[in-house]
Motif scaffolding. Sequence first.
Motif, PDB file in Angstrom:
ATOM      1  N   LEU A   1       0.829  -1.205   0.000  1.00 59.68           N
ATOM      2  CA  LEU A   1       0.000   0.000   0.000  1.00 59.68           C
ATOM      3  C   LEU A   1       0.863   1.256   0.000  1.00 59.68           C
ATOM      4  CD1 LEU A   1      -3.020   1.009   0.300  1.00 59.68           C
ATOM      5  CD2 LEU A   1      -2.506   1.224   2.737  1.00 59.68           C
ATOM      6  N   MET A   2       2.014   1.211   0.683  1.00 58.49           N
ATOM      7  CA  MET A   2       2.912   2.364   0.715  1.00 58.49           C
ATOM      8  C   MET A   2       3.510   2.666  -0.654  1.00 58.49           C
ATOM      9  SD  MET A   2       5.034   1.968   4.274  1.00 58.49           S
ATOM     10  CE  MET A   2       4.217   1.882   5.870  1.00 58.49           C
ATOM     11  N   ALA A   3       3.415   1.723  -1.583  1.00 62.89           N
ATOM     12  CA  ALA A   3       3.889   1.993  -2.932  1.00 62.89           C
ATOM     13  C   ALA A   3       3.058   3.080  -3.601  1.00 62.89           C
ATOM     14  CB  ALA A   3       3.856   0.712  -3.768  1.00 62.89           C
ATOM     15  N   LEU A   4       1.814   3.267  -3.142  1.00 56.80           N
ATOM     16  CA  LEU A   4       0.957   4.311  -3.716  1.00 56.80           C
ATOM     17  C   LEU A   4       1.488   5.713  -3.416  1.00 56.80           C
ATOM     18  CD1 LEU A   4      -1.625   4.973  -5.274  1.00 56.80           C
ATOM     19  CD2 LEU A   4      -2.895   4.802  -3.120  1.00 56.80           C
ATOM     20  N   PRO A   5       1.775   6.055  -2.144  1.00 57.31           N
ATOM     21  CA  PRO A   5       2.396   7.369  -1.906  1.00 57.31           C
ATOM     22  C   PRO A   5       3.794   7.477  -2.511  1.00 57.31           C
ATOM     23  CG  PRO A   5       2.293   6.095   0.125  1.00 57.31           C
ATOM     24  CD  PRO A   5       1.443   5.390  -0.874  1.00 57.31           C
ATOM     25  N   LEU A   6       4.530   6.368  -2.574  1.00 54.40           N
ATOM     26  CA  LEU A   6       5.852   6.400  -3.212  1.00 54.40           C
ATOM     27  C   LEU A   6       5.721   6.773  -4.684  1.00 54.40           C
ATOM     28  CD1 LEU A   6       8.907   5.892  -3.337  1.00 54.40           C
ATOM     29  CD2 LEU A   6       8.395   3.460  -3.670  1.00 54.40           C
ATOM     30  N   ALA A   7       4.771   6.149  -5.377  1.00 55.42           N
ATOM     31  CA  ALA A   7       4.543   6.470  -6.789  1.00 55.42           C
ATOM     32  C   ALA A   7       4.095   7.918  -6.953  1.00 55.42           C
ATOM     33  CB  ALA A   7       3.503   5.511  -7.374  1.00 55.42           C
ATOM     34  N   THR A   8       3.254   8.379  -6.027  1.00 55.99           N
ATOM     35  CA  THR A   8       2.793   9.779  -6.068  1.00 55.99           C
ATOM     36  C   THR A   8       3.970  10.733  -5.925  1.00 55.99           C
ATOM     37  OG1 THR A   8       0.686   9.111  -5.064  1.00 55.99           O
ATOM     38  CG2 THR A   8       1.233  11.453  -5.011  1.00 55.99           C
ATOM     39  N   ALA A   9       4.867  10.418  -4.992  1.00 51.53           N
ATOM     40  CA  ALA A   9       6.047  11.263  -4.789  1.00 51.53           C
ATOM     41  C   ALA A   9       6.925  11.292  -6.037  1.00 51.53           C
ATOM     42  CB  ALA A   9       6.843  10.756  -3.592  1.00 51.53           C
ATOM     43  N   LEU A  10       7.100  10.152  -6.692  1.00 47.37           N
ATOM     44  CA  LEU A  10       7.936  10.103  -7.894  1.00 47.37           C
ATOM     45  C   LEU A  10       7.300  10.881  -9.039  1.00 47.37           C
ATOM     46  CD1 LEU A  10       9.040   6.354  -7.795  1.00 47.37           C
ATOM     47  CD2 LEU A  10      10.401   8.367  -7.178  1.00 47.37           C
ATOM     48  N   VAL A  11       5.975  10.777  -9.189  1.00 45.42           N
ATOM     49  CA  VAL A  11       5.277  11.483 -10.272  1.00 45.42           C
ATOM     50  C   VAL A  11       5.417  12.993 -10.102  1.00 45.42           C
ATOM     51  CG1 VAL A  11       2.999  12.009 -11.227  1.00 45.42           C
ATOM     52  CG2 VAL A  11       3.650   9.632 -10.793  1.00 45.42           C
ATOM     53  N   PHE A  12       5.293  13.466  -8.863  1.00 41.93           N
ATOM     54  CA  PHE A  12       5.338  14.915  -8.610  1.00 41.93           C
ATOM     55  C   PHE A  12       6.731  15.390  -8.187  1.00 41.93           C
ATOM     56  CE2 PHE A  12       0.847  13.842  -8.054  1.00 41.93           C
ATOM     57  CZ  PHE A  12       0.265  14.780  -8.914  1.00 41.93           C
ATOM     58  N   GLN A  13       7.716  14.515  -8.340  1.00 44.27           N
ATOM     59  CA  GLN A  13       9.118  14.849  -8.064  1.00 44.27           C
ATOM     60  C   GLN A  13       9.314  15.361  -6.633  1.00 44.27           C
ATOM     61  OE1 GLN A  13      10.581  17.442 -11.160  1.00 44.27           O
ATOM     62  NE2 GLN A  13      10.052  15.996 -12.786  1.00 44.27           N
ATOM     63  N   GLU A  14       8.654  14.708  -5.685  1.00 47.34           N
ATOM     64  CA  GLU A  14       8.828  15.018  -4.272  1.00 47.34           C
ATOM     65  C   GLU A  14       9.858  14.029  -3.719  1.00 47.34           C
ATOM     66  OE1 GLU A  14       4.293  16.610  -3.289  1.00 47.34           O
ATOM     67  OE2 GLU A  14       4.794  14.493  -2.990  1.00 47.34           O
ATOM     68  N   TRP A  15      11.126  14.371  -3.855  1.00 49.95           N
ATOM     69  CA  TRP A  15      12.201  13.412  -3.607  1.00 49.95           C
ATOM     70  C   TRP A  15      12.349  13.062  -2.126  1.00 49.95           C
ATOM     71  CZ3 TRP A  15      12.186  11.680  -8.048  1.00 49.95           C
ATOM     72  CH2 TRP A  15      12.241  12.477  -9.183  1.00 49.95           C
TER      73      TRP A  15
END
Length: 506
Positions: free
Chosen positions: A27-41
């Motif tokens: 489930l944590m892969a969802l916020p991880l993917a969101t961070a990568l899409v919006f470049q929130e490193w």
Amino acid sequence: MWQRFTLYDLRVIGHYLGTLLLFFAALMALPLATALVFQEWEPAARYLAAIGITMVAGCSLRFLRIEPGRLDRRQALAVTGFAWVVLALFASFPLYFSGHYMTYLDAIFDGVSGLTTTGASLIVDLDHLSYADNMFRFAMHALGGLGLIVVALSFGLFGRGGGASLFSSEGRSEHVVPNVVQTTQFIARITLVIVSVATVIITALCLFMGMEPTRAFLNALWVSTSGFVTGGFTPMQLSIMYYHSFPLEAILMVLMILGSISFVIHAEVWKGRPLPFFRDIETKTMVLWIGVMAFVFTATLALSPFDDMLALLRRGLFMIISAFTTTGFQVVTTNQITTAFSNGAFLTLAFIMAVGGASGSTAGGIKFSRMGIIFKSIVSNVKETLAPDSARVVVSYNHVGRRTLTPEIVKEAMTVFILYVITYVIGALVGIAHGFEAIPAISESVAMTSNGGIITSVAGPGMAGTLELFYIFQMWAGRLEFMTLFALIVEVVASLVPRPRPKERS
């Protein structure tokens, strides 16, 4: 005689908790993917680390069990009871290191609040929280609102062993269809359809209000999810008041009501049979209870400093629906709640939250079914008193079919009712002991135990640790509806108390 947890029991429980932790890592892969899409490193690094830690813990626990077997009732209770706290602890890692929490306990509080769909939050500077962290908060709501076990079963994570025991241990006894896995899949499917439709509509409204497309879609997705699972988290500090949109409020009111209706009733309507909804004891109890409380609440607000009667009715209606569905959305500021609302308005909202929504729904509280059964039992006692000695009084009611009121059903309803009331009172006394006024302390205690989430001035960032821990316990107990929790506590205590050694024969 209470049974002890054996080493084999602990290995089985650990194995299933490990499965849930691995699912939580996914489930944590969802916020991880969101961070990568919006470049929130920075958030991406936090969630990557959290996934790694959770996976290591999950894999370690999975190895505790060697031989296959079915879960018994005791093991299922332990898995369900521990799951809510264990997952909240792992959820607190990425939340705390976001820098938006004053203490680590505040992050744990939000983890428990998110998973139990209480919706109370101790976050600081919510308006500037990253997209990734917001996505995680609402993912927790979706997971907890549908039920950790329901979601896990819908994905078939537990195989064929112990599905029925786990399903019932989460406080669910009514099946949409005979098969447990199919029931959980139906619940997930209904949720996906309703949230998707609401997201499309609210996205259009947000675009009309001038939001950029990405932000409009995310805000719509988050509030739609939170509304239907009766969670209460919002992406903005001002809650729903931030949007200043009556059409959006109207859609959310419909969503909250849909979320507070039993999924069994959803299934009947889905199949083209709406009559069970109108005949059900929960519907009749809801109409009577909300009608009376809406009148009382409106009367208490008659002298409140709102601009006009329309604004009064609009805000009052929204707050009533938010309270009885135990969602926690607000269209008034916390300052208005503590200064403009009378003590009568405070207590009315607390009473509404205390009862909550329907059983088998995403709402919390005592539940309309139990209140209806208690009322029916009073009617039954009156009839028995007035009837001749030779007469046999039989009282029936509609709840997923025609049922006969029995002493066992009344006993279960009264037991849970009393446990809720006792916890409400104890929580209020704990708040008063920490120096708060009686009315806010009562309201806060009810909000925590019912998973209602409409908080005032008592719960806040950096609050007293003892009070915060008790509120965490209340959220946990209320979500498990006490019986699972108390059974778990008894089993743990019985396992820890040393057995007396047998006397040697002389």
